[in-house]
Design an enzyme around this catalytic site. Structure first.
Site, PDB file in Angstrom:
ATOM      1  N   HIS A  22      40.750  41.658  11.558  1.00 28.77           N
ATOM      2  CA  HIS A  22      39.629  40.825  11.125  1.00 28.77           C
ATOM      3  C   HIS A  22      39.725  40.562   9.626  1.00 28.77           C
ATOM      4  O   HIS A  22      40.481  41.238   8.928  1.00 28.77           O
ATOM      5  CB  HIS A  22      38.284  41.473  11.498  1.00 28.77           C
ATOM      6  CG  HIS A  22      38.139  42.917  11.099  1.00 28.77           C
ATOM      7  ND1 HIS A  22      38.768  43.959  11.761  1.00 28.77           N
ATOM      8  CD2 HIS A  22      37.434  43.498  10.094  1.00 28.77           C
ATOM      9  CE1 HIS A  22      38.454  45.107  11.197  1.00 28.77           C
ATOM     10  NE2 HIS A  22      37.645  44.858  10.172  1.00 28.77           N
TER      11      HIS A  22
ATOM     12  N   HIS B 262      42.837  42.871   8.173  1.00 29.96           N
ATOM     13  CA  HIS B 262      43.147  44.300   8.338  1.00 29.96           C
ATOM     14  C   HIS B 262      42.572  44.786   9.670  1.00 29.96           C
ATOM     15  O   HIS B 262      41.747  44.112  10.275  1.00 29.96           O
ATOM     16  CB  HIS B 262      42.549  45.131   7.186  1.00 29.96           C
ATOM     17  CG  HIS B 262      41.058  45.156   7.195  1.00 29.96           C
ATOM     18  ND1 HIS B 262      40.289  44.108   6.724  1.00 29.96           N
ATOM     19  CD2 HIS B 262      40.171  46.076   7.641  1.00 29.96           C
ATOM     20  CE1 HIS B 262      39.015  44.385   6.888  1.00 29.96           C
ATOM     21  NE2 HIS B 262      38.905  45.587   7.446  1.00 29.96           N
TER      22      HIS B 262
ATOM     23  N   ARG C  36      27.105  37.809  -0.262  1.00 28.28           N
ATOM     24  CA  ARG C  36      27.051  38.433   1.069  1.00 28.28           C
ATOM     25  C   ARG C  36      27.232  39.938   0.937  1.00 28.28           C
ATOM     26  O   ARG C  36      28.003  40.402   0.088  1.00 28.28           O
ATOM     27  CB  ARG C  36      28.159  37.856   1.946  1.00 28.28           C
ATOM     28  CG  ARG C  36      28.271  38.468   3.341  1.00 28.28           C
ATOM     29  CD  ARG C  36      29.386  37.775   4.139  1.00 28.28           C
ATOM     30  NE  ARG C  36      29.439  38.254   5.500  1.00 28.28           N
ATOM     31  CZ  ARG C  36      30.115  39.326   5.888  1.00 28.28           C
ATOM     32  NH1 ARG C  36      30.815  40.027   5.017  1.00 28.28           N
ATOM     33  NH2 ARG C  36      30.102  39.707   7.148  1.00 28.28           N
TER      34      ARG C  36
HETATM   35  C1  LIG Z   1      37.067  45.634   4.102  1.00 30.83           C
HETATM   36  C2  LIG Z   1      38.135  46.171   3.569  1.00 30.83           C
HETATM   37  C3  LIG Z   1      39.253  46.911   4.249  1.00 30.83           C
HETATM   38  C4  LIG Z   1      40.312  46.875   3.209  1.00 30.83           C
HETATM   39  C5  LIG Z   1      39.542  47.051   1.954  1.00 30.83           C
HETATM   40  C6  LIG Z   1      38.429  46.074   2.145  1.00 30.83           C
HETATM   41  O1  LIG Z   1      37.315  46.428   1.433  1.00 30.83           O
HETATM   42  C7  LIG Z   1      38.988  44.700   1.858  1.00 30.83           C
HETATM   43  C8  LIG Z   1      40.236  44.357   2.603  1.00 30.83           C
HETATM   44  C9  LIG Z   1      40.944  45.478   3.329  1.00 30.83           C
HETATM   45  C10 LIG Z   1      42.362  45.685   2.922  1.00 30.83           C
HETATM   46  C11 LIG Z   1      43.352  44.662   3.460  1.00 30.83           C
HETATM   47  C12 LIG Z   1      44.719  45.004   2.891  1.00 30.83           C
HETATM   48  C13 LIG Z   1      45.047  46.466   3.034  1.00 30.83           C
HETATM   49  O2  LIG Z   1      45.393  46.651   4.395  1.00 30.83           O
HETATM   50  C14 LIG Z   1      43.870  47.379   2.623  1.00 30.83           C
HETATM   51  C15 LIG Z   1      44.263  48.835   2.660  1.00 30.83           C
HETATM   52  C16 LIG Z   1      43.386  46.888   1.316  1.00 30.83           C
HETATM   53  O3  LIG Z   1      43.712  47.291   0.252  1.00 30.83           O
HETATM   54  O4  LIG Z   1      42.487  45.858   1.500  1.00 30.83           O
HETATM   55  C17 LIG Z   1      42.683  47.054   3.464  1.00 30.83           C
HETATM   56  C18 LIG Z   1      41.444  47.888   3.254  1.00 30.83           C
HETATM   57  C19 LIG Z   1      41.259  48.989   4.264  1.00 30.83           C
HETATM   58  O5  LIG Z   1      41.501  48.781   5.446  1.00 30.83           O
HETATM   59  O6  LIG Z   1      40.794  50.056   3.888  1.00 30.83           O
HETATM   60  O1  AKG Z   2      32.149  42.447   5.586  1.00 29.62           O
HETATM   61  C1  AKG Z   2      32.405  42.490   6.784  1.00 29.62           C
HETATM   62  O2  AKG Z   2      31.732  41.915   7.646  1.00 29.62           O
HETATM   63  C2  AKG Z   2      33.610  43.258   7.249  1.00 29.62           C
HETATM   64  C3  AKG Z   2      33.942  44.427   6.389  1.00 29.62           C
HETATM   65  C4  AKG Z   2      35.089  45.188   6.937  1.00 29.62           C
HETATM   66  O3  AKG Z   2      35.884  44.684   7.694  1.00 29.62           O
HETATM   67  C5  AKG Z   2      35.262  46.596   6.552  1.00 29.62           C
HETATM   68  O4  AKG Z   2      34.593  47.075   5.622  1.00 29.62           O
HETATM   69  O5  AKG Z   2      36.120  47.232   7.184  1.00 29.62           O
HETATM   70 FE   FE2 Z   3      37.154  46.188   8.606  1.00 31.74          FE
END
Ligand SMILES: C=C1C[C@]23C[C@@]1(O)CC[C@H]2[C@@]12CC[C@H](O)[C@@](C)(C(=O)O1)[C@H]2[C@@H]3C(=O)O
Ligand code: AKG
Ligand code: FE2
Length: 329
Positions: free
Chosen positions: A265, A209, A275
């Site tokens: 990332h 994302h 972690r």
């Molecule tokens: C670090 C994060 C950003 C994210 C939510 C999360 O906690 C885990 C993955 C991320 C992601 C990837 C897919 C989608 O784009 C998203 C909206 C999701 O549901 O999981 C994003 C989250 C985000 O950017 O808020």
């Molecule tokens: O856990 C991490 O190092 C990254 C988390 C992250 O990408 C976020 O919360 O947007």
């Molecule tokens: Fe992030």
């Protein structure tokens, strides 16, 4: 098992005959590890020439990497340790308490991706996503968590604002933009925990994302697993206990007309280690207008609220945020 997802994940894994070949989701056994550029912010308080050199390094890292590390960042060690301790305490409550009793009185707790229907949508992390407008709702036995969040976000906000003003100065953004639009309550704190994962060679911790903010102040522990998509491949970021990570989010990519990079990332899961990470997402009010002062602009202007609503619709329909490409001219 606590958190209790193993059975669901097991069935998704055994029902899928072939792992996705999509580079976003492939997990290899080893990756190149890189140290991010490291910038000593103490120089911002020194002579004119030392400050200018530091500013130059910040802008260069934002252009070339989109991710960098900062030391002497102004967040006191005891505040960092305080929030890390409270974060662990919050996550170490039993799953039923976190999920059902909604301990923080907030809607923002999720474990994994409850909507996953195929392998590529699995993720192995728990998140407390905290809109800072809501922290006054955290009360009672969680008062010490709230106090730690308040202390941490006040200092992270100052760091994010100082860096944002430096990054914006040569972009034609009004010098009062951040003062007027990014208020203590318009940003978000995301507390992440990646539990040890029995399927770490098949399942990601966090899915690929970009961050929907100006900058993200990212405080990660020593376990490692954070990866960046650079030059057509995933590279691993070497953890550094002395530093905080700063990454450029989508809003700065737009404001700079793609000069600064909001890098995709993801986070690998680990078989043995637990972690933790903490993301302070520096965001404006929903009605703030996001645009580039540079001409011709690559993006049409939009409000931050439009971006978040579009992302929410995209996630519902496709599982992923469409992000800023949706606003390209
Ligand atoms: C670090 C994060 C950003 C994210 C939510 C999360 O906690 C885990 C993955 C991320 C992601 C990837 C897919 C989608 O784009 C998203 C909206 C999701 O549901 O999981 C994003 C989250 C985000 O950017 O808020
Ligand atoms: O856990 C991490 O190092 C990254 C988390 C992250 O990408 C976020 O919360 O947007
Ligand atoms: Fe992030």
């Amino acid at each position: 098992m606590d958190p209790p997802f193993e059975e669901k994940y097991k069935s998704l894994l055994t029902n899928t005959t072939l792992l996705s070949k999509d580079k976003d989701y492939v997990i290899m056994s080893d990756y190149e590890e890189h140290e991010l550029p490291i910038i000593d912010l103490h120089r911002l308080t020194l002579s004119f020439s030392e400050r200018e050199q530091c500013v130059k390094e910040i802008r260069q890292a934002a252009r070339e990497w989109g991710f960098f590390q900062v030391v002497n960042h102004g967040i006191p060690q005891e505040i960092l340790e305080g929030i890390q301790l409270e974060q662990r305490k919050a996550f170490h409550h039993p799953f039923s308490k976190k999920a059902e009793e909604n301990i923080l009185n907030l809607p923002g707790y999720t474990w994994g991706n409850p909507a996953a229907t195929c392998l590529r949508q699995l993720s192995w992390l728990e998140v407390f996503h905290i809109p800072l407008t809501d922290i006054s709702k955290i009360s009672g036995e969680y008062k010490s968590l709230r106090e730690s969040i308040e202390a941490y976000t006040a200092t992270a906000e100052k760091l994010a604002k100082d860096l944002s003003e430096i990054l914006a100065e040569n972009l034609g953004v009004s010098s009062t933009f951040f003062q007027e639009n990014c208020l203590p309550e318009t940003s978000y704190l995301r507390m992440n925990r990646y539990p040890p994962c029995p399927f770490s060679s098949e399942v990601l911790g966090a899915l690929p994302h970009t961050d929907s903010c100006f900058v993200n102040v990212l405080n990660q522990d020593q376990i490692g697993g954070l990866q960046l998509w650079m030059n057509g491949k995933w590279i691993s970021v070497k953890p550094n206990p002395e530093a905080l990570i700063i990454n450029i989010g989508d809003l700065f990519q737009v404001a700079s007309n793609d000069v600064y990079k909001s890098i995709r990332h993801r986070v690998l899961a680990s078989k043995q280690a637990e972690r933790f990470s903490l993301a302070y997402l520096y965001c404006p009010r929903k009605d703030a207008v996001i645009e580039s002062g540079m001409k011709p602009s690559m993006y049409r202007k939009f409000t931050f609220g439009e971006l978040t609503e579009q992302n929410a619709r995209d996630v519902k329909e496709t599982g992923n945020k469409g992000g800023i490409p949706r606003f390209l001219m």
